[in-house]
Design a protein around this motif. Structure first.
Motif, mmCIF file in Angstrom:
data_model
loop_
_atom_site.group_PDB
_atom_site.id
_atom_site.type_symbol
_atom_site.label_atom_id
_atom_site.label_comp_id
_atom_site.label_asym_id
_atom_site.label_seq_id
_atom_site.Cartn_x
_atom_site.Cartn_y
_atom_site.Cartn_z
ATOM 1 N N ARG A 128 0.614 -1.293 -0.248
ATOM 2 C CA ARG A 128 -0.125 0.068 -0.186
ATOM 3 C C ARG A 128 0.804 1.283 0.141
ATOM 4 O O ARG A 128 0.150 1.977 0.337
ATOM 5 C CB ARG A 128 -0.442 -0.102 1.144
ATOM 6 N N VAL A 176 -17.151 0.642 3.015
ATOM 7 C CA VAL A 176 -17.466 1.867 2.385
ATOM 8 C C VAL A 176 -18.112 1.628 0.821
ATOM 9 O O VAL A 176 -19.225 2.657 1.195
ATOM 10 C CB VAL A 176 -15.928 1.208 1.118
ATOM 11 N N ASN A 216 -10.479 -6.084 1.014
ATOM 12 C CA ASN A 216 -10.279 -5.346 0.304
ATOM 13 C C ASN A 216 -11.162 -5.694 -0.368
ATOM 14 O O ASN A 216 -11.511 -6.942 -1.332
ATOM 15 C CB ASN A 216 -9.172 -5.637 -0.143
ATOM 16 N N ASN A 252 -15.810 -5.482 -6.023
ATOM 17 C CA ASN A 252 -15.940 -4.333 -6.970
ATOM 18 C C ASN A 252 -15.177 -4.101 -7.916
ATOM 19 O O ASN A 252 -15.933 -3.772 -9.384
ATOM 20 C CB ASN A 252 -15.381 -2.755 -6.286
ATOM 21 N N CYS A 253 -15.070 -5.465 -8.502
ATOM 22 C CA CYS A 253 -14.338 -5.564 -9.888
ATOM 23 C C CYS A 253 -15.479 -5.618 -11.082
ATOM 24 O O CYS A 253 -16.545 -6.504 -10.461
ATOM 25 C CB CYS A 253 -13.609 -6.859 -9.924
ATOM 26 N N CYS A 290 -8.283 -2.457 -16.427
ATOM 27 C CA CYS A 290 -7.280 -3.181 -15.886
ATOM 28 C C CYS A 290 -6.032 -3.901 -16.828
ATOM 29 O O CYS A 290 -4.978 -3.888 -17.438
ATOM 30 C CB CYS A 290 -6.883 -4.333 -14.547
ATOM 31 N N THR A 312 -4.246 -1.427 -10.755
ATOM 32 C CA THR A 312 -3.886 -0.875 -9.347
ATOM 33 C C THR A 312 -4.387 1.201 -9.948
ATOM 34 O O THR A 312 -5.232 1.494 -9.784
ATOM 35 C CB THR A 312 -3.600 -0.601 -8.735
ATOM 36 N N GLU A 313 -3.994 1.540 -10.354
ATOM 37 C CA GLU A 313 -3.558 2.934 -10.714
ATOM 38 C C GLU A 313 -5.018 3.615 -11.399
ATOM 39 O O GLU A 313 -5.814 4.561 -11.512
ATOM 40 C CB GLU A 313 -2.041 3.770 -11.862
ATOM 41 N N CYS A 340 -7.539 1.793 -12.528
ATOM 42 C CA CYS A 340 -8.936 0.843 -11.774
ATOM 43 C C CYS A 340 -9.763 1.599 -11.550
ATOM 44 O O CYS A 340 -9.580 2.770 -10.659
ATOM 45 C CB CYS A 340 -8.740 -0.133 -11.361
ATOM 46 N N GLN A 351 -12.412 1.418 -9.742
ATOM 47 C CA GLN A 351 -14.098 0.843 -8.618
ATOM 48 C C GLN A 351 -12.797 1.088 -7.708
ATOM 49 O O GLN A 351 -13.523 0.784 -6.603
ATOM 50 C CB GLN A 351 -14.219 -0.176 -9.327
ATOM 51 N N GLY A 352 -11.733 1.466 -7.554
ATOM 52 C CA GLY A 352 -10.825 1.394 -6.559
ATOM 53 C C GLY A 352 -10.195 -0.200 -6.169
ATOM 54 O O GLY A 352 -10.015 -0.704 -4.886
ATOM 55 N N ASP A 391 -7.956 -3.005 -5.859
ATOM 56 C CA ASP A 391 -6.482 -3.350 -5.964
ATOM 57 C C ASP A 391 -5.412 -4.225 -6.354
ATOM 58 O O ASP A 391 -4.948 -4.539 -5.921
ATOM 59 C CB ASP A 391 -5.633 -2.559 -4.526
#
Lengths: 130, 255
Positions: free
Chosen positions: A103, B130, B155, B159-160, B166, B224-225, B227, B229-230, B232
């Motif tokens: 992270r 969230v 995590n 959410n994907c 990606c 990750t950068e 996406c 939807q956040g 990771d």
């Protein structure tokens, strides 16, 4: 289905070096490849240069004089920067690759590159000052 | 208040060379890029092909590249990506075969997801601060959420929305068609969190192993950068590697 268009493999692979509009991770990724290739080329050149020793002082001494020129010293500093960037970024890749600091990979990269920058400056001063 | 934007859109039809067409459209100040593309379709060229459905980042079907970056045009305001002059470049996702204009063939992507042998469920939704709001509509404090026994941190890989962004952003994917890709690997990590027993967890871990699995990733972190939807995925890949290393060390000592 209609004929599908897909870029050539070479063109797609060229994305490895394309950092435009990319994130910090991609900069680290590309930097590691560029420095890695640079270090590999250096290793080859280093072995070629060492082979000149077999030619005796007549061949070796002129090279030593050339190696003391400002241009060669500048190349030495670039080489040191390459080692530091590749080595320190390698530590980051190893750590994140084992699940540590995933992270904070960006801050890890910034921190390690700061160390690489400071190290390069210090070593540069030492190289040109010696 | 309106904006007049010039869209430089990638065009390709089977059997014809690829090209870019520029469409000037006037859209409201609040318009999304998808609104602008729809305006180009309605006002200029009905043969312009693009895919969309929900208009609110749920379906993921409209994913494309806007000014070189992978985004969902339905939630990308024009004013955020257009500098007020020049063209706004609109292109299809990378690393997918292009079918027509902005439409790419995602069948391989979905096959890759399904061959992982898992179904991504949302059974953990209620544990997730969230998305899960309190009765008053305000989001819950993450620290007040009780996680299931044995789960330290959740995590939201589920959410994907399977938009393929990606895959397009991944530099490794560009070089290897066989790489499982960030979405499928993140899905495996997520599925392992809810594996009913150790055997199932190990079986899922096996999917991620191998030269086309987690070890193919070269840590570009672009998935990750990019996406929307956040999720990771890169983080999931790294955690799967950690688990694989642990698993192998245990095997080495016969445990």
């Amino acid at each position: 289905m209609a004929t599908q268009l897909q870029s050539s493999r070479l063109r797609r692979t060229a994305q490895w070096a394309d950092v435009r509009r990319r994130g910090m991770g991609m900069w680290a990724y590309t930097l590691n490849r560029v420095t890695g290739i640079g270090l590999l080329v250096y290793l080859y050149l280093h072995l070629v240069v060492l082979s000149m020793l077999a030619g005796g002082p007549d061949m070796w001494d002129p090279f030593v004089n050339l190696a003391r020129s400002p241009l060669f010293l500048a190349l030495d500093v670039i080489l040191i920067a390459g080692w530091l960037i590749h080595g320190l970024n390698g530590i980051r890749v190893t750590l994140t690759g084992l699940g540590f600091g995933t992270r904070s990979q960006k801050s890890l990269f910034v921190g390690l590159m700061l160390i690489a920058g400071i190290g390069t400056v210090v070593m540069g001063i030492m190289v040109f000052g010696s | 208040m309106t904006l007049e934007v010039a869209l430089k859109v990638f065009r390709y039809k089977a059997g014809q060379p690829a090209r870019y067409d520029t469409f000037r459209v006037r859209v409201p100040h609040t318009a999304s890029v998808l609104d602008a593309i729809e305006a180009a379709w309605a006002q200029h060229d009905r043969s312009l092909t693009f895919r969309h459905a929900c208009h609110h980042a749920s379906c993921g079907s409209c994913a494309m590249r806007i000014d070189g970056r992978e985004k969902l045009p339905c939630i990308t305001p024009v004013r955020d990506v257009w500098r007020g002059r020049g063209d706004l470049r609109i292109e299809p996702l990378r690393n997918f075969p292009i079918v027509s204009d902005l439409v790419v063939d995602v069948s391989g992507f979905f096959q890759r997801m399904s061959t992982s042998g898992m179904v991504i469920t949302r059974t953990a939704e209620s544990y997730l601060p969230v998305a899960a709001g309190a009765a008053d509509g305000r989001p819950r404090d993450a620290r007040s959420v009780t996680l299931p026994e044995g789960v330290a941190r959740v995590n939201r890989f589920e959410n994907c929305i399977e938009c393929g962004i990606c895959i397009s952003a991944c530099p490794t994917m560009a070089a290897s068609d066989k790489f499982m890709g960030p979405a499928a690997l993140a899905g495996i990590y997520r599925a392992r969190l809810e594996a009913p027993d150790e055997a199932e967890s190990t079986r899922l871990l096996g999917f991620a192993d191998g030269e086309h699995g987690v070890w193919r990733c070269h840590s570009g972190w672009e998935c990750t950068e990019a996406c929307p939807q956040g999720v990771d995925p890169a983080g999931a890949i790294m955690l799967l590697r950690r688990d694989l290393v642990k698993h192998r060390i245990r095997k080495l000592f016969g445990r």
